[in-house]
Write a protein that holds these residues in place. Structure first.
Motif, PDB file in Angstrom:
ATOM      1  N   ASP A 473      54.796 -12.993  10.269  1.00  0.00           N
ATOM      2  CA  ASP A 473      55.239 -12.639   8.913  1.00  0.00           C
ATOM      3  C   ASP A 473      56.661 -13.143   8.659  1.00  0.00           C
ATOM      4  O   ASP A 473      56.980 -13.616   7.561  1.00  0.00           O
ATOM      5  N   GLY A 474      57.505 -13.108   9.695  1.00  0.00           N
ATOM      6  CA  GLY A 474      58.867 -13.609   9.532  1.00  0.00           C
ATOM      7  C   GLY A 474      58.864 -15.104   9.240  1.00  0.00           C
ATOM      8  O   GLY A 474      59.545 -15.579   8.323  1.00  0.00           O
ATOM      9  N   ASN A 500      53.156  -8.162  11.645  1.00  0.00           N
ATOM     10  CA  ASN A 500      53.564  -6.938  12.362  1.00  0.00           C
ATOM     11  C   ASN A 500      54.750  -6.261  11.667  1.00  0.00           C
ATOM     12  O   ASN A 500      55.402  -5.406  12.244  1.00  0.00           O
ATOM     13  N   SER A 502      57.699  -7.204  11.040  1.00  0.00           N
ATOM     14  CA  SER A 502      58.917  -7.216  11.863  1.00  0.00           C
ATOM     15  C   SER A 502      59.241  -8.623  12.341  1.00  0.00           C
ATOM     16  O   SER A 502      58.356  -9.460  12.496  1.00  0.00           O
ATOM     17  N   TYR A 504      59.517  -9.312  15.259  1.00  0.00           N
ATOM     18  CA  TYR A 504      59.208  -8.537  16.461  1.00  0.00           C
ATOM     19  C   TYR A 504      59.792  -9.149  17.741  1.00  0.00           C
ATOM     20  O   TYR A 504      60.227  -8.434  18.650  1.00  0.00           O
TER      21      TYR A 504
HETATM   22 MG   LIG Z   1      56.567 -10.510  12.734  1.00  0.00          MG
END
Ligand SMILES: [Mg+2]
Ligand SMILES: Cc1ncc(C[n+]2csc(CCOP(=O)(O)OP(=O)(O)O)c2C)c(N)n1
Length: 602
Positions: A473-474, A500, A502, A504
């Motif tokens: 997602d980042g 997630n 994040s 992460y």
């Molecule tokens: Mg992520």
């Protein structure tokens, strides 16, 4: 240029067919455009800007926006990433145009990625008039920097700023020759606005390409080959490391044949992508980023290690044998050493090498096969693909379930993964051909996944394969507006977001640091969580014309959403499926490598 010499590439965009094209070569930038056409590059990814308005005009009103055709991007970083993805899939350079200093600054992270990834591309830049007398007030002064190429010179193979119209063809031909000659890397040609906009007073000759084509990759020296073949022929437990290589079936087949002839254990690297079948009986474990347990065990047994373009041979030997002299004979084939310049350390740790096969690693494979005695290899057949049963599970979704659902939706259709999020289960989905996985971004620059995936999808759009980018997602959010280009140019592509909520990877780093310092790991999410609110990624995709699906939160939905996504892309569309996954599934501090304290040496 006569029409017969004009390459035939089908036009992508229905909207960009210029009228009243002027075939006359009349301006400086027409010469640059003609030289670019001559090297046979089909596309030029760009974000426009006045510093190259002359060149832009030549591409549209003189070449007719064809051969090369413009691929518009909403950020220069995406333009470069698209060229990187295209090169990853084809081995060939695309062109890119970046506006003056500002566009170059925007594009520079992606150039760094492509440099570390050793991918070719021909980047055009531009500067305001070098001759100050010709500068328009204010803006041309803003557009002009002294030695603009210096911004990126440390991470391109060659750059130039031709000083006259007559100097353009040589500069562009050399740039193309440099980038298309192994070892590959981006090149940069900066076009002076005054040179672009100069009216021609006499014709400028553009040489025929035939005498400027890039040479064949270099082959290792005969004596080194003989020594390597002797070592390998008498090895009891050889291990082959499959690093950078070409993405074609012939070289793939020869790599497998070499391992089979030697009975060598095969190791592969996530950074390089698919180079050999990862479910071959000689293949040890899964491809990895940091040496896996099973790889370490194979290396512990080895007497000879053959590295074929392995990206971090020094680091791998250290992880396997500790610091000092590795107790094995090391053979390394590759030509990367020609690009090491000391600014970046992407050459990695200096490996001890007993036989250096300096030259193209795939050429070394061919020559070693010729030098080694024939031996019958045991026949093998790939095991059955991953079970098609989808685990329903009531808890949060994991990437195993996502992979199984995607495999089921795709059936027999071959896939190219242009990008893979961390913890993607390669054991469920072995790499079985050279285009199965294109490897990592090279420079670790997050935000590259969307552009790289679109570039690969552009290259593979008529191949019958489905191009898939599984993005963090980042990574996705950083370059969300890259996706528009796929829709604008009808590039079929599937994005799956392993969401997630994040950054992460860095959560794990914060946890590791806190633990090492005796502080609270519970605070690891602060400054890392992409939550409150979690951006609605499917809506962001939809807003750019993609089919946006999600957020998907239940495993029972996966089969249906994958079916819809695959159907959309098979119909020529672009689709993004946002899947909220369990952050901790397969991602723990110990496996991530993040726990190693810098204070600990070794
Ligand atoms: Mg992520
Ligand atoms: C341009 C850039 N900024 C920051 C980083 C540091 N960084 C490395 S991985 C990462 C997290 C990426 O998040 P995501 O894509 O969601 O992957 P995840 O680890 O969550 O699966 C970050 C911020 C980087 N590598 N590149």
């Amino acid at each position: 240029m006569p029409d017969s010499a004009k390459p035939h590439f089908p036009r992508l965009s229905r909207h960009d067919d210029p009228k009243d094209v002027d075939a006359k070569v009349a301006w400086g930038s027409d010469v640059a455009a003609q030289a670019l056409r001559r090297v046979g590059i089909p596309y030029i990814a760009l974000t426009p800007g006045a510093s190259y308005r002359g060149f832009h005009d030549s591409l549209v009103n003189h070449l007719g926006n064809h051969a090369p055709e413009m691929i518009m991007c909403l950020h220069e970083e995406h333009a470069v990433a698209i060229a990187q993805g295209y090169a990853k899939a084809t081995g060939k350079p695309m062109a890119v145009a970046l506006h003056s200093n500002v566009g170059l600054l925007h594009g520079s992270m992606a150039i760094f990625n492509a440099w570390c990834d050793r991918q070719p591309m021909l980047i055009f830049g531009a500067t305001g008039p070098v001759d100050a007398v010709l500068r328009r007030p204010w803006i041309d002064w803003i557009h002009t920097s002294q030695d603009q190429g210096g911004l990126i010179r440390n991470f391109v193979k060659w750059d130039d700023q031709p000083g006259s119209v007559a100097a353009l063809p040589e500069s562009i031909l050399r740039a193309w020759q440099q980038t298309a000659t192994a070892p590959h890397a981006p090149v940069y040609v900066c076009l002076d606005a005054a040179v672009q906009e100069q009216a021609l007073s006499e014709p400028v000759a553009i040489p025929e390409l035939a005498r400027f084509v890039p040479p064949e990759p270099s082959r290792p020296a005969a004596e080194a080959l003989r020594r390597a073949a002797d070592l390998l022929a008498s090895a009891k437990h050889p291990v082959i490391l499959f690093g950078r290589g070409r993405r074609n079936r012939e070289d793939w087949g020869r790599r497998v044949a070499l391992a089979e002839r030697l009975g060598a254990s095969m190791l592969s690297d996530l950074k390089s992508g698919s180079m050999v079948p990862t479910d071959h009986p000689l293949h040890v474990g899964e491809p990895f980023n940091q040496v896996s347990k099973s790889a370490k065990a194979a290396l512990a047994q080895a007497d000879v290690v053959l590295s074929l373009g392995w990206i971090d041979l020094g680091g791998l030997l250290r992880q396997a044998y500790g610091r000092g002299n590795p107790p094995v004979k090391v053979i390394h084939a590759g030509d990367d050493v020609y690009l090491h310049n000391g600014w970046g350390k992407e050459h990695m740790e200096l490996p001890p090498i007993d036989v250096h096969l300096l030259g193209d690693a795939d050429a070394a494979v061919t020559d070693l096969l010729a030098a080694l005695p024939e031996r019958r290899a045991r026949a093998w057949a790939p095991a059955h693909p991953a079970s098609s049963k989808i685990m329903d599970g009531a808890g949060p979704i994991n990437l195993h379930q996502v992979a199984l659902a995607l495999a089921q939706a795709l059936g027999e259709q071959p896939v190219t993964f242009a990008s893979l999020a961390r913890a993607w289960p390669i054991d469920l989905w072995p790499h079985r051909d050279p285009l199965a996985y294109l490897g990592k971004d090279g420079g670790g620059g997050v935000g590259s996944g969307p552009g790289i995936t679109i570039g690969a999808a552009l290259a593979l759009k008529d191949s019958g394969r489905m191009t898939v980018g599984v993005l963090g997602d980042g990574d996705c959010l950083m370059s969300m507006n890259a996706l528009w280009t796929a829709v604008r140019y009808g590039i079929p592509v599937l994005f799956i977001v392993a969401n997630n909520r994040s950054y992460y990877n860095d959560e794990l780093h914060q946890e590791g640091v806190a633990l090492n310092r005796g502080r609270s790991p519970a605070n690891r999410r602060i400054g890392q969580a992409l939550d409150h609110p979690a951006p609605d990624i499917a809506k962001l995709a939809e807003a750019q014309g993609l089919m946006g699906i999600g957020p998907v939160r239940g495993a029972s939905e996966l089969a249906e959403v994958m079916r819809r996504g695959v159907e959309c892309v098979r119909g020529g569309g672009a689709c993004l499926i946002d899947v909220h996954i369990d952050p901790g599934h397969g991602r723990h501090l110990r496996e991530s490598g993040a726990e190693r304290s810098l204070a600990k040496k070794g």
